[in-house]
Design an enzyme around this catalytic site. Structure first.
Site, mmCIF file in Angstrom:
data_model
loop_
_atom_site.group_PDB
_atom_site.id
_atom_site.type_symbol
_atom_site.label_atom_id
_atom_site.label_comp_id
_atom_site.label_asym_id
_atom_site.label_seq_id
_atom_site.Cartn_x
_atom_site.Cartn_y
_atom_site.Cartn_z
ATOM 1 N N CYS A 34 0.825 -1.290 -0.048
ATOM 2 C CA CYS A 34 -0.017 0.098 -0.027
ATOM 3 C C CYS A 34 0.790 1.319 -0.097
ATOM 4 C CB CYS A 34 -0.733 0.010 1.178
ATOM 5 S SG CYS A 34 -1.771 1.729 1.337
ATOM 6 N N CYS A 57 -0.463 4.046 2.129
ATOM 7 C CA CYS A 57 -0.435 3.828 3.647
ATOM 8 C C CYS A 57 1.183 4.130 4.144
ATOM 9 C CB CYS A 57 -0.482 2.476 3.891
ATOM 10 S SG CYS A 57 -2.452 1.770 3.285
ATOM 11 N N ASP A 58 2.018 3.546 3.297
ATOM 12 C CA ASP A 58 3.453 3.773 3.583
ATOM 13 C C ASP A 58 4.314 4.474 2.900
ATOM 14 O OD1 ASP A 58 2.752 1.758 5.717
ATOM 15 O OD2 ASP A 58 2.780 0.184 4.113
#
Length: 317
Positions: A136, A139-140
C-alpha cells in the site's frame, strides 16, 4: 426471556464501493439492510491515493470517496456492524451468516468481500512485512522520503502507485517480469516521463534481503538466468489479486480460482445469494464496475425478497 431472532431482508458482506452501493439501493427500497464489514468502510479505496476514473470527480482521494459512499449508504437506514463472516449456511428461505461470536440471519445475502494482493512468496517477504515490505503506497509511502524503493509488477496498480511514490522517494525502480508494461497507456506515459522512475525488465524478485529492515532485492533475469543485487530501502508489491472467497468455498458458487460466478443480475448458483465487485468473476475490477454491480444486486435483492415474501404468504394462507 429469549431474544427474538432478527431476520434482515438483506445482509451485505463487505463495505467497499460495491457493498456500500448495494446497501444504498437495498435500504432505499425499504429493505431492512445490514452491512457486515471486518475493516474500515471503503475497502481498497482507502489504499488509493487519487481516483481519477470515477465519474463525477476529476480527481478524489480514495479515503474521501470512501467516506462519501459510506454516508450515502447509511442515509436510508442501513445498519453497520463489525463482523468477519466465516461461513454462510443456506437454509433456503433464510441464510445464516456465521461470524466468530454470533450468527446473523437474512432472506438474501450480497457478497462484496473484494480481493487482496497476491504475495511473491519469496524469502524475506513475510519476515520484513511492515519493515520495508508493503502492499500500500498510500499507507506507507511517506516513510520512504528521499529513499530508493522498488515496485514489483507491471499492471495499472504497480505503475500508478509507483508514480505516486515519487512524491516521497528519491528514486522508484519498477521491476517487471515482461519486456513491456500491461498498464493503461496514460499511466505508462506518466511513468516514462517521470525522471524519478526507472525500469528493470524481464526480471523477477527471488529474495527480499535485509536483517531488521529491507536493504535490497535479489533479482533474476528470466532470459539469461543471471542474478543481481539491487539496493533499496523498500519494496512495494503489486502482482495481482486473489479473491476473498475462502468463507464461501463450502457453497457451489466459486470457480477453480476462487472467483464467484454470477448471472447478469449478480445472482450466484444459490437463489438469494448475490456477489458483486472484485470477488466476482469479471473482466474489469474498478470502483465504477463495483458500483454498477452493487446497484444491480441491490435491486435484484429487492425483487427476490418481494417474491419470497409473496411465496411465504401463500404457503401460510
Amino acid at each position: 426471556m429469549e431474544d427474538i431472532k432478527k431476520v434482515y431482508d438483506v445482509i451485505v458482506i463487505g463495505a467497499g464501493p460495491g457493498g456500500l452501493t448495494a446497501a444504498l439501493y437495498a435500504s432505499r427500497s425499504n429493505l431492512s439492510t445490514l452491512l457486515l464489514e471486518k475493516g474500515i468502510p471503503g475497502g481498497q479505496m482507502n489504499n488509493t491515493a487519487e481516483i481519477e476514473n470515477y465519474s463525477g470527480f476529476s480527481s478524489i482521494m480514495g479515503p474521501d470517496l470512501s467516506m462519501k459512499m459510506y454516508e450515502g449508504a447509511k442515509q436510508f437506514g442501513a445498519e453497520h456492524v463489525y463482523g468477519d463472516v466465516k461461513e454462510i449456511i443456506d437454509h433456503e428461505t433464510e441464510k445464516e451468516l456465521v461470524t466468530a461470536d454470533k450468527s446473523y440471519f437474512a432472506k438474501s445475502v450480497i457478497i462484496a468481500t473484494g480481493a487482496e494482493h497476491k504475495k511473491l512468496g519469496v524469502k524475506g517477504e513475510a519476515e520484513l512485512n511492515g519493515r520495508g515490505v508493503s502492499y500500500c503506497a498510500v499507507c506507507d509511502g511517506a516513510f520512504f522520503r528521499n529513499k530508493h524503493v522498488v515496485v514489483v509488477g507491471g499492471g495499472d496498480s504497480a505503475v500508478e502507485e509507483g508514480t505516486y511514490l515519487t512524491q516521497f522517494a528519491s528514486k522508484v525502480t519498477i521491476v517487471h517480469r515482461r519486456s513491456e508494461l500491461r498498464a493503461q497507456k496514460i499511466l505508462q506515459d506518466r511513468a516514462f516521463k517521470n525522471e524519478k522512475v526507472d525500469f528493470i525488465w524481464d526480471s523477477v524478485v527471488e529474495e527480499i534481503t535485509g536483517e531488521e529492515k529491507v536493504d535490497g532485492v535479489r533479482l533474476k533475469n528470466i532470459n539469461t538466468g543471471d542474478y543481481s543485487q539491487l539496493e533499496a530501502d523498500g519494496v512495494f508489491i503489486y502482482i495481482g489479486l486473489l479473491p476473498n472467497s475462502e468463507s464461501f468455498r463450502n457453497l457451489p458458487i466459486t470457480n477453480q480460482e476462487g472467483w464467484i460466478e454470477t448471472d447478469s443480475q449478480m445472482m450466484t448458483a444459490i437463489p438469494g445469494v448475490f456477489a458483486i465487485g472484485d470477488v466476482r468473476d469479471t473482466v474489469l475490477r474498478q470502483v465504477a464496475t463495483a458500483v454498477g454491480d452493487g446497484s444491480v444486486a441491490g435491486n435484484a435483492a429487492y425483487q427476490y425478497v418481494e417474491e419470497l415474501n409473496e411465496k411465504m404468504e401463500k404457503q401460510e394462507a
